[in-house]
Design a protein around this motif. Structure first.
Motif: not given
Length: 125
Positions: A23-24, A65-66, A87-91, A97-99
């Motif tokens: 995070i951060n 959104i999980k 494009l690829k996205w990961y959270i 932790h994401c928000e």
């Protein structure tokens, strides 16, 4: 002259470098200027049980959104091979932790670079 397969040119990117998946941390800045290509690998390092990794779509990325927990990568040393351009996205799906923590990564994956043209022969054909 030997022709090497494209996979030998693949790069391994440790997400966040020495900071890892946490995070951060500014993953947008981390990804800026990197050349992600089909065949490259992303490695997510984090303490097991503290974080996870979800591959998501653009909407889920924007809104954090999980997906279902069964889709989470949870090994602490997750490797994802980039198989297609785009494009690829990961959270991270742990807590907020994401928000709140900004634990999300968006990248653009390019096609495999074409092999360089062979040098012209000085002996002619």
């Amino acid at each position: 002259m030997a022709v090497l397969p494209a996979t030998t040119l693949a790069k391994v990117f440790v997400v966040g470098d020495e900071h890892g998946w946490t995070i951060n941390f500014d993953y947008k800045l981390w990804a800026a200027g990197k050349d992600f290509r089909v065949g490259d690998k992303l490695v997510f390092h984090y303490p097991v049980g503290v974080h996870n990794v979800f591959k998501v779509n653009g909407t889920a990325f924007q809104e954090c959104i999980k997906p279902p927990p069964s889709e989470a990568l949870i090994s602490g040393n997750d490797t994802i091979t980039l198989l297609t351009p785009g494009l690829k996205w990961y959270i991270c799906g742990v807590g907020k932790h994401c928000e709140v923590g900004g634990q999300k990564l968006a990248i653009s994956v390019q096609s495999i670079s074409p092999a360089p043209a062979p040098a012209p022969s000085r002996f002619g054909a």
